[in-house]
Design a protein around this motif. Structure first.
Motif, PDB file in Angstrom:
ATOM      1  N   PHE A  44      28.686 101.518 -52.198  1.00  0.00           N
ATOM      2  CA  PHE A  44      29.382 101.999 -51.012  1.00  0.00           C
ATOM      3  C   PHE A  44      28.805 103.340 -50.585  1.00  0.00           C
ATOM      4  O   PHE A  44      28.633 104.245 -51.412  1.00  0.00           O
ATOM      5  N   ASP A  45      28.488 103.475 -49.316  1.00  0.00           N
ATOM      6  CA  ASP A  45      27.928 104.717 -48.770  1.00  0.00           C
ATOM      7  C   ASP A  45      28.981 105.400 -47.922  1.00  0.00           C
ATOM      8  O   ASP A  45      29.181 105.030 -46.763  1.00  0.00           O
ATOM      9  N   PRO A  46      29.702 106.397 -48.470  1.00  0.00           N
ATOM     10  CA  PRO A  46      30.772 107.036 -47.696  1.00  0.00           C
ATOM     11  C   PRO A  46      30.269 107.756 -46.452  1.00  0.00           C
ATOM     12  O   PRO A  46      31.011 107.900 -45.476  1.00  0.00           O
ATOM     13  N   SER A  47      29.005 108.174 -46.446  1.00  0.00           N
ATOM     14  CA  SER A  47      28.484 108.909 -45.285  1.00  0.00           C
ATOM     15  C   SER A  47      28.369 108.026 -44.048  1.00  0.00           C
ATOM     16  O   SER A  47      28.303 108.533 -42.928  1.00  0.00           O
ATOM     17  N   PRO A  74      33.113 104.874 -59.960  1.00  0.00           N
ATOM     18  CA  PRO A  74      34.195 104.472 -59.063  1.00  0.00           C
ATOM     19  C   PRO A  74      34.628 103.040 -59.274  1.00  0.00           C
ATOM     20  O   PRO A  74      34.404 102.180 -58.448  1.00  0.00           O
ATOM     21  N   SER A  75      35.294 102.771 -60.401  1.00  0.00           N
ATOM     22  CA  SER A  75      35.691 101.404 -60.702  1.00  0.00           C
ATOM     23  C   SER A  75      37.187 101.168 -60.610  1.00  0.00           C
ATOM     24  O   SER A  75      37.639 100.066 -60.844  1.00  0.00           O
ATOM     25  N   ALA A  76      37.986 102.221 -60.284  1.00  0.00           N
ATOM     26  CA  ALA A  76      39.430 102.020 -60.261  1.00  0.00           C
ATOM     27  C   ALA A  76      40.062 102.685 -59.071  1.00  0.00           C
ATOM     28  O   ALA A  76      39.547 103.603 -58.502  1.00  0.00           O
ATOM     29  N   HIS A  97      43.096  97.282 -53.807  1.00  0.00           N
ATOM     30  CA  HIS A  97      42.625  97.551 -55.164  1.00  0.00           C
ATOM     31  C   HIS A  97      41.115  97.388 -55.309  1.00  0.00           C
ATOM     32  O   HIS A  97      40.458  98.184 -55.982  1.00  0.00           O
ATOM     33  N   ARG A  98      40.535  96.386 -54.675  1.00  0.00           N
ATOM     34  CA  ARG A  98      39.109  96.106 -54.852  1.00  0.00           C
ATOM     35  C   ARG A  98      38.263  96.479 -53.640  1.00  0.00           C
ATOM     36  O   ARG A  98      37.062  96.199 -53.616  1.00  0.00           O
ATOM     37  N   GLU A  99      38.859  97.090 -52.647  1.00  0.00           N
ATOM     38  CA  GLU A  99      38.105  97.502 -51.467  1.00  0.00           C
ATOM     39  C   GLU A  99      37.135  98.626 -51.833  1.00  0.00           C
ATOM     40  O   GLU A  99      37.540  99.633 -52.435  1.00  0.00           O
ATOM     41  N   PRO A 100      35.835  98.495 -51.495  1.00  0.00           N
ATOM     42  CA  PRO A 100      34.861  99.534 -51.870  1.00  0.00           C
ATOM     43  C   PRO A 100      35.239 100.930 -51.411  1.00  0.00           C
ATOM     44  O   PRO A 100      35.075 101.899 -52.161  1.00  0.00           O
ATOM     45  N   LEU A 101      35.752 101.075 -50.181  1.00  0.00           N
ATOM     46  CA  LEU A 101      36.153 102.391 -49.694  1.00  0.00           C
ATOM     47  C   LEU A 101      37.202 103.013 -50.605  1.00  0.00           C
ATOM     48  O   LEU A 101      37.084 104.178 -51.021  1.00  0.00           O
ATOM     49  N   PHE A 102      38.226 102.254 -50.945  1.00  0.00           N
ATOM     50  CA  PHE A 102      39.331 102.814 -51.718  1.00  0.00           C
ATOM     51  C   PHE A 102      38.965 103.007 -53.187  1.00  0.00           C
ATOM     52  O   PHE A 102      39.461 103.936 -53.824  1.00  0.00           O
TER      53      PHE A 102
END
Length: 311
Positions: free
Chosen positions: A91-94, A309-311, A285-290
């Protein structure tokens, strides 16, 4: 203890039983009949030598030991799921653009949101944060209704498909005006109860206020309440201007002492500790952003063991 009985399924059943606090609902969530769910509860009670769920006036409630074990079980289960999770693009937050809503009590927002926003402005500039006030009851309601995406606050027993990750565990501290902490730290419980107290009541007394009143009552004492205040944010100014005291989380006490003419001391009777952390619903729960956001918040707020970032 019979270690082989603690397989992943048993831990999952334990966590669901505590989360639902109802054998029938837990059975439905596990796709089991009520008798089968009851049999699992009996086996887990024997394994952990704890009743796990006990009767109360409002139904079944988990024991303190069960709440602690369930939280640890959830963490272990998530690590197991991560081992089996197929690789996915990082996941690329930028590059993300959108909004996320937080619900948190004022003291939690005060302590963690400035640092979170500082990092997010740099790492995820397209992410907009919408904050909501919520006490330790309303956080759960808002998550269940999908009014908010993430909650920050004290750990309490929840129902529904909610997850919890501890950020820190905090001890109580008594805020007092500068120059009085050393003397007041020598007070016995009776002398402490006789001080003028401010009780924080957003919608019900804060966690430490509730426990303090119960401990004093058990000792045959009752504190002198001079004021009830809805927000932690008013406490520093009120205490700085008066001889009043307030029992608050130690992190908030340190924050207040650094910025006001205040000092702190330990309460003269045991009040225990409070777990503060992140809440979220199964839908995110499994959404990459969250997943990334929960990991980043936990890291910024001081949680340990935040390697990925696994949880």
């Amino acid at each position: 203890m019979d270690i082989p009985r603690l397989d992943a399924w048993s831990l999952h059943c334990f966590a669901v039983l505590v989360r639902e606090s109802n054998v029938t609902r837990a059975g439905a969530a596990l796709d089991l009949s009520q008798p089968a769910a009851s049999a699992i509860l009996a086996r887990l009670r024997d394994t952990f030598q704890d009743p796990i769920l006990v009767k109360s006036s409002s139904g079944m409630v988990p024991t303190p030991k069960a709440i602690e074990i369930a939280a640890r079980a959830e963490r272990l289960l998530e690590e197991m799921r991560e081992l089996l999770r197929p690789a996915e693009p990082a996941f690329d937050p930028s590059r993300f653009s959108g909004a996320v809503s937080f619900a948190a009590a004022d003291v939690v927002r005060l302590l963690v949101l400035p640092r979170i926003m500082q990092a997010l402005q740099r790492e995820a500039p397209g992410l907009s944060i919408d904050t909501h006030h919520a006490d330790r009851i309303r956080i759960h309601e808002k998550l269940e209704r999908a009014d908010v995406d993430l909650g920050l606050g004290p750990q309490v027993v929840s129902t529904g498909r909610l997850h919890y990750r501890e950020i820190w565990c905090d001890e109580p501290a008594v805020l007092t005006r500068a120059g009085t902490a050393a003397a007041r730290a020598q007070l016995d419980p009776a002398g402490f109860a006789a001080l003028g107290h401010i009780r924080v009541v957003p919608s019900r007394p804060s966690y430490f206020d509730e426990v303090l009143d119960k401990e004093l009552a058990a000792a045959g004492l009752r504190r002198r309440l001079a004021m009830s205040e809805r927000s932690f944010l008013m406490l520093p100014s009120l205490i700085e201007a008066t001889e009043l005291v307030a029992v608050v989380p130690q992190r908030f006490a340190r924050y207040a002492c650094e910025r006001h003419g205040l000092e702190m001391f330990a309460p003269p009777l045991p009040i225990g500790t409070i777990s503060l952390g992140l809440y979220w619903h199964e839908r995110t729960h499994r959404e990459p952003l969250f997943r990334w956001l929960r990991w980043r918040i936990a890291e910024l707020a001081g949680a340990t063991g935040t390697a990925a970032p696994s949880a």
